[in-house]
Design a protein around this motif. Structure first.
Motif, PDB file in Angstrom:
ATOM      1  N   PHE A 473       0.832  -1.201   0.000  1.00 36.74           N
ATOM      2  CA  PHE A 473       0.000   0.000   0.000  1.00 36.74           C
ATOM      3  C   PHE A 473       0.870   1.257   0.000  1.00 36.74           C
ATOM      4  O   PHE A 473       0.619   2.200  -0.762  1.00 36.74           O
ATOM      5  N   ARG A 474       1.894   1.274   0.805  1.00 37.49           N
ATOM      6  CA  ARG A 474       2.758   2.455   0.885  1.00 37.49           C
ATOM      7  C   ARG A 474       3.492   2.679  -0.435  1.00 37.49           C
ATOM      8  O   ARG A 474       3.701   3.820  -0.850  1.00 37.49           O
ATOM      9  N   ALA A 475       3.882   1.598  -1.090  1.00 40.61           N
ATOM     10  CA  ALA A 475       4.610   1.733  -2.348  1.00 40.61           C
ATOM     11  C   ALA A 475       3.776   2.441  -3.407  1.00 40.61           C
ATOM     12  O   ALA A 475       4.296   3.280  -4.172  1.00 40.61           O
ATOM     13  N   ASP A 476       2.469   2.128  -3.475  1.00 39.61           N
ATOM     14  CA  ASP A 476       1.587   2.781  -4.443  1.00 39.61           C
ATOM     15  C   ASP A 476       0.146   2.615  -3.990  1.00 39.61           C
ATOM     16  O   ASP A 476      -0.491   1.599  -4.287  1.00 39.61           O
ATOM     17  N   PRO A 477      -0.403   3.586  -3.259  1.00 40.01           N
ATOM     18  CA  PRO A 477      -1.765   3.440  -2.739  1.00 40.01           C
ATOM     19  C   PRO A 477      -2.832   3.440  -3.827  1.00 40.01           C
ATOM     20  O   PRO A 477      -3.953   2.983  -3.584  1.00 40.01           O
ATOM     21  N   ASP A 478      -2.505   3.928  -5.017  1.00 42.87           N
ATOM     22  CA  ASP A 478      -3.489   3.903  -6.101  1.00 42.87           C
ATOM     23  C   ASP A 478      -3.573   2.518  -6.737  1.00 42.87           C
ATOM     24  O   ASP A 478      -4.661   2.042  -7.072  1.00 42.87           O
ATOM     25  N   LYS A 479      -2.432   1.855  -6.900  1.00 44.90           N
ATOM     26  CA  LYS A 479      -2.431   0.507  -7.461  1.00 44.90           C
ATOM     27  C   LYS A 479      -2.763  -0.557  -6.417  1.00 44.90           C
ATOM     28  O   LYS A 479      -3.260  -1.634  -6.760  1.00 44.90           O
ATOM     29  N   ASN A 480      -2.475  -0.271  -5.152  1.00 43.96           N
ATOM     30  CA  ASN A 480      -2.716  -1.221  -4.064  1.00 43.96           C
ATOM     31  C   ASN A 480      -3.578  -0.581  -2.984  1.00 43.96           C
ATOM     32  O   ASN A 480      -3.166  -0.454  -1.824  1.00 43.96           O
ATOM     33  N   PRO A 481      -4.790  -0.160  -3.332  1.00 47.41           N
ATOM     34  CA  PRO A 481      -5.621   0.514  -2.331  1.00 47.41           C
ATOM     35  C   PRO A 481      -6.108  -0.448  -1.261  1.00 47.41           C
ATOM     36  O   PRO A 481      -6.197  -1.663  -1.480  1.00 47.41           O
ATOM     37  N   LEU A 482      -6.405   0.090  -0.097  1.00 47.15           N
ATOM     38  CA  LEU A 482      -7.059  -0.695   0.944  1.00 47.15           C
ATOM     39  C   LEU A 482      -8.525  -0.899   0.573  1.00 47.15           C
ATOM     40  O   LEU A 482      -9.075  -0.183  -0.269  1.00 47.15           O
ATOM     41  N   LYS A 483      -9.170  -1.842   1.243  1.00 47.77           N
ATOM     42  CA  LYS A 483     -10.569  -2.155   0.918  1.00 47.77           C
ATOM     43  C   LYS A 483     -11.548  -1.299   1.717  1.00 47.77           C
ATOM     44  O   LYS A 483     -12.625  -1.750   2.092  1.00 47.77           O
ATOM     45  N   THR A 484     -11.158  -0.066   1.965  1.00 47.85           N
ATOM     46  CA  THR A 484     -12.050   0.892   2.615  1.00 47.85           C
ATOM     47  C   THR A 484     -12.772   1.693   1.531  1.00 47.85           C
ATOM     48  O   THR A 484     -12.355   1.686   0.362  1.00 47.85           O
ATOM     49  N   PRO A 485     -13.839   2.417   1.886  1.00 50.09           N
ATOM     50  CA  PRO A 485     -14.529   3.232   0.864  1.00 50.09           C
ATOM     51  C   PRO A 485     -13.604   4.207   0.150  1.00 50.09           C
ATOM     52  O   PRO A 485     -13.760   4.469  -1.049  1.00 50.09           O
ATOM     53  N   SER A 486     -12.630   4.749   0.865  1.00 50.37           N
ATOM     54  CA  SER A 486     -11.704   5.714   0.261  1.00 50.37           C
ATOM     55  C   SER A 486     -10.484   5.056  -0.365  1.00 50.37           C
ATOM     56  O   SER A 486      -9.744   5.712  -1.114  1.00 50.37           O
ATOM     57  N   GLY A 487     -10.253   3.775  -0.044  1.00 48.56           N
ATOM     58  CA  GLY A 487      -9.012   3.122  -0.447  1.00 48.56           C
ATOM     59  C   GLY A 487      -7.834   3.507   0.420  1.00 48.56           C
ATOM     60  O   GLY A 487      -6.712   3.060   0.187  1.00 48.56           O
ATOM     61  N   ARG A 488      -8.061   4.335   1.431  1.00 49.32           N
ATOM     62  CA  ARG A 488      -7.020   4.821   2.317  1.00 49.32           C
ATOM     63  C   ARG A 488      -7.302   4.398   3.754  1.00 49.32           C
ATOM     64  O   ARG A 488      -8.357   3.831   4.056  1.00 49.32           O
ATOM     65  N   ILE A 489      -6.374   4.692   4.651  1.00 57.10           N
ATOM     66  CA  ILE A 489      -6.596   4.484   6.084  1.00 57.10           C
ATOM     67  C   ILE A 489      -7.615   5.506   6.558  1.00 57.10           C
ATOM     68  O   ILE A 489      -7.420   6.714   6.371  1.00 57.10           O
ATOM     69  N   GLU A 490      -8.694   5.063   7.156  1.00 57.37           N
ATOM     70  CA  GLU A 490      -9.778   5.973   7.541  1.00 57.37           C
ATOM     71  C   GLU A 490      -9.623   6.351   9.019  1.00 57.37           C
ATOM     72  O   GLU A 490     -10.120   5.667   9.920  1.00 57.37           O
ATOM     73  N   LEU A 491      -8.904   7.448   9.232  1.00 53.55           N
ATOM     74  CA  LEU A 491      -8.753   7.957  10.591  1.00 53.55           C
ATOM     75  C   LEU A 491     -10.097   8.420  11.140  1.00 53.55           C
ATOM     76  O   LEU A 491     -10.310   8.426  12.357  1.00 53.55           O
ATOM     77  N   ALA A 492     -10.981   8.835  10.265  1.00 52.38           N
ATOM     78  CA  ALA A 492     -12.381   9.079  10.587  1.00 52.38           C
ATOM     79  C   ALA A 492     -13.200   8.368   9.522  1.00 52.38           C
ATOM     80  O   ALA A 492     -12.859   8.425   8.334  1.00 52.38           O
ATOM     81  N   SER A 493     -14.248   7.677   9.933  1.00 54.34           N
ATOM     82  CA  SER A 493     -15.048   6.866   9.021  1.00 54.34           C
ATOM     83  C   SER A 493     -16.461   7.408   8.934  1.00 54.34           C
ATOM     84  O   SER A 493     -17.189   7.425   9.927  1.00 54.34           O
ATOM     85  N   ASP A 494     -16.842   7.830   7.740  1.00 55.73           N
ATOM     86  CA  ASP A 494     -18.219   8.268   7.540  1.00 55.73           C
ATOM     87  C   ASP A 494     -19.188   7.105   7.734  1.00 55.73           C
ATOM     88  O   ASP A 494     -20.316   7.303   8.197  1.00 55.73           O
ATOM     89  N   THR A 495     -18.730   5.899   7.391  1.00 57.45           N
ATOM     90  CA  THR A 495     -19.604   4.728   7.545  1.00 57.45           C
ATOM     91  C   THR A 495     -19.928   4.494   9.004  1.00 57.45           C
ATOM     92  O   THR A 495     -21.098   4.376   9.395  1.00 57.45           O
ATOM     93  N   VAL A 496     -18.894   4.415   9.853  1.00 62.23           N
ATOM     94  CA  VAL A 496     -19.128   4.185  11.280  1.00 62.23           C
ATOM     95  C   VAL A 496     -19.885   5.355  11.885  1.00 62.23           C
ATOM     96  O   VAL A 496     -20.828   5.164  12.670  1.00 62.23           O
TER      97      VAL A 496
END
Length: 666
Positions: A473-496
């Motif tokens: 993920f750190r190497a390329d967050p666009d090619k290796n996004p996380l499975k969150t709505p934003s594809g990023r680490i959600e320090l605040a989550s609109d879902t929760v």
């Protein structure tokens, strides 16, 4: 007995449907993979038409619900963080919230062939890696590992984390470039942190504000690993220390760097941080459960007591079914559940409780039908844990005792009476299942079953040197996004945040504990002389007892204030119940805190004041409440109590003796 049980299963299914059968079978059971009690029972019940089941675990059931919202999936941090060799080669500072308790690293589901973690912990000292131990217990890190001890008040780790985070932001030590590229929600948490500085944190957690600021500065100056044990999420609002720990690591900007960032569970289980093989070992297929109803595992008493009630869970509203038969094999809920007086009441509601057991545990003593089951030494099986180095051939050491039969044989006998024996056994004996599963599993490099069995095991191919998704993920967050709505680490989550839960807001937060009239914090952690409650009647566990009762650790100042001396039998109590224990005095525990391990077999005596466990089970004291409406996880790590020297002759411990059984009605 099997005829009686088969008739009862038919009756419950006919009158109430398969949803009325709860297939408990939660627990560690045997190290063997074929005779894994959950797999055997669930395969049987699936073929019978299904059952109400459970999800998640008492160990980390809060985290596995939260983490998908924050980093996309739980395994990203539970199974795929930095390995121990990577940590010892790269990390300069380990900030261990909840410590790294060595007593827990000798176990993992399926067993461990080689115990590597103690050596890795020793390497921390050998390589002068700095460790900050954040725990009320100095024993949460081996004494051979030098550390700076921050003895926080129990349950206040989040306040300390927020004070550290505030210092990083206020002094410009946070990594804005990392936060901008890899995270969302920083502005939300930065606004929340404005009023939560180190001085505020010090007033909550009991660590001096100057020490908090100094630790934050060291964290920013070094390759730092922030690690949170599973114990910290086994409390009320247990989502918060995990989320706040991730926030702290994100502010440092080191997530995805070898040996840096965030870890969850180092010291909680033997396979966390292991870099062994990633191989699915031979296992018995369970089939598919036609019944879709489930509960979060720690809500069993609510399930039995409140049929038809609704509850929140991860954004959904679910309903408890009406359970009429509980079938349990391979576990002991009277070990791991909370408020045992309430659980006793709950176990009295279903029509029938069925238990497979080798021992007279409290669960067996509260059952209607007890079927004697074999021990691992009385059967043949495979052994092997997650990321273990070997698949072990578990040879039978002794013949089964008395009328004991293995779970597979018991369930095969039931299946014959219910008309689906061929589907359950597929025409195989237990030995033939071992051969079949092994040969289906093995690759061309592995020996045939006969050679494997004669050799006693097979060394598995080595695993990857590291396996961290955060590095990709750190190497390329666009090619290796996380499975969150934003594809990023959600320090605040609109879902929760959108769920609207007041006990789990949409970002890490300090939530005030419920008030209590009891002065002492009780920590009900895992024991060092057994695995949970297994073999509590064995010689190793019994040797640790004080006057035959579980030892309770007390600070000498707290003991002196109550006239308690080492070796005294003491009564620990609150408004849920009481238990007896043997006093052990040490200054390696924060004043105002007592520690009583779980796993002493529940030995209740009814008194005018309620249930008294004379053996020392802390779950007569812990509250049966969820971590939050998000996860409905276990909150049994902490309780508030009072303690006093027991006056008079204490009642005898009786759990080592079989119960007196009423004759079967004819």
């Amino acid at each position: 007995m099997l005829d009686l049980l088969a008739a009862e299963l038919r009756r419950v299914r006919a009158e109430h449907g398969n949803e009325a059968i709860f297939g408990g079978s939660y627990g560690w059971a045997s190290a063997g993979r074929f005779h894994h009690a959950q797999s055997q029972l669930h395969r049987f019940l699936n073929l019978f038409g299904g059952f109400t089941g459970s999800r998640n675990s008492y160990s980390n059931g809060t985290s596995v619900v939260l983490l998908p919202h924050v980093v996309g999936d739980a395994d990203t941090v539970l199974r795929k963080a930095s390995s121990w060799p990577t940590i010892t080669a790269n990390t300069e500072l380990v900030v261990a919230f909840g410590g790294i308790p060595a007593k827990n690293v000798f176990v993992t589901p399926g067993g461990i062939t080689r115990h590597g973690t103690p050596g890795h912990l020793a390497a921390l000292a050998e390589r002068n890696i700095e460790v900050a131990l954040v725990s009320p217990l100095r024993t949460d890190l081996p004494p051979t590992v030098p550390a700076t001890w921050y003895p926080v008040e129990p349950g206040t780790d989040v306040a300390l984390m927020l004070g550290l985070a505030h210092t990083l932001i206020a002094e410009g030590l946070h990594d804005l470039a990392f936060l901008d590229r890899y995270c969302v929600g920083f502005d939300t948490v930065a606004e929340y942190l404005k009023e939560r500085d180190a001085d505020w944190a010090a007033g909550v957690c009991g660590i001096p504000a100057d020490d908090i600021r100094a630790l934050a500065r060291r964290m920013a100056a070094k390759r730092t690993l922030v690690t949170v044990t599973w114990s910290l999420q086994r409390i009320r609002y247990g989502e918060q220390p995990v989320w706040a720990g991730l926030l702290l690591a994100a502010l440092l900007g080191q997530i995805g760097l070898p040996g840096g960032g965030f870890g969850h569970g180092y010291g909680s289980m033997g396979d966390v941080g292991d870099n062994g093989p990633v191989v699915r070992l031979p296992h018995l297929p369970q089939g598919t459960n036609p019944v879709r109803t489930f509960i979060p595992v720690a809500r069993i008493a609510d399930l039995l007591l409140n049929p038809g009630d609704t509850y929140d869970y991860d954004g959904k509203v679910l309903t408890y079914p009406d359970i009429r038969l509980v079938y349990w094999a391979g576990g002991n809920p009277f070990h791991h559940h909370q408020d045992l007086a309430r659980l006793r009441t709950a176990f009295g509601r279903p029509d029938t409780i069925v238990v497979h057991e080798p021992h007279w545990t409290a669960t067996a003593r509260h059952a209607d039908i007890v079927l004697p089951a074999t021990l691992p030494l009385e059967r043949e099986d495979f052994g092997g844990g997650r990321r273990d180095t070997h698949l072990i051939a578990m040879h039978r050491a002794v013949d089964p005792y008395g009328e004991a039969r293995d779970d597979h044989d018991i369930l095969a006998g039931l299946a014959r009476r219910l008309g689906f024996a061929d589907g359950f056994t597929e025409g195989r004996t237990a030995r033939e299942w071992l051969v079949h599963l092994y040969e289906k599993w093995r690759t061309a490099d592995a020996p045939g079953f006969a050679d494997f069995w004669a050799a006693g095991g097979y060394q598995l191919p080595p695993g990857p040197t590291d396996f961290t998704l955060f590095e990709r993920f750190r190497a390329d967050p666009d090619k290796n996004p996380l499975k969150t709505p934003s594809g990023r680490i959600e320090l605040a989550s609109d879902t929760v945040g959108g769920f609207g839960y007041d006990d789990c807001p949409g970002h890490p937060a300090w939530l005030e504990p419920e008030p209590s009239g009891f002065p002492l914090h009780l920590i009900a952690n895992q024991p060092s002389t057994r695995l949970h409650s297994q073999l509590d009647v064995g010689p190793v566990s019994r040797a640790s007892k004080v006057d035959g009762r579980e030892p309770v650790t007390i600070n000498p100042a707290d003991a002196a204030n109550r006239g308690i001396a080492a070796g005294d039998v003491v009564r620990i109590f609150n408004d849920r119940g009481a238990c007896l224990a043997g006093a052990v005095l040490t200054d390696a525990i924060r004043p105002g805190v007592v520690q009583l391990a779980t796993g002493a077999w529940f030995d209740p005596v009814d008194t005018p004041d309620g249930v008294l466990c004379v053996h020392g089970n802390p779950n007569v004291l812990t509250a049966d409440v969820p971590s939050s409406r998000l996860s409905q996880g276990c909150a049994g790590q902490h309780a508030r109590v009072q303690i006093e020297r027991y006056a008079g002759t204490p009642p005898p411990v009786t759990v080592t003796e079989p119960p007196t059984l009423a004759p079967l009605a004819r």
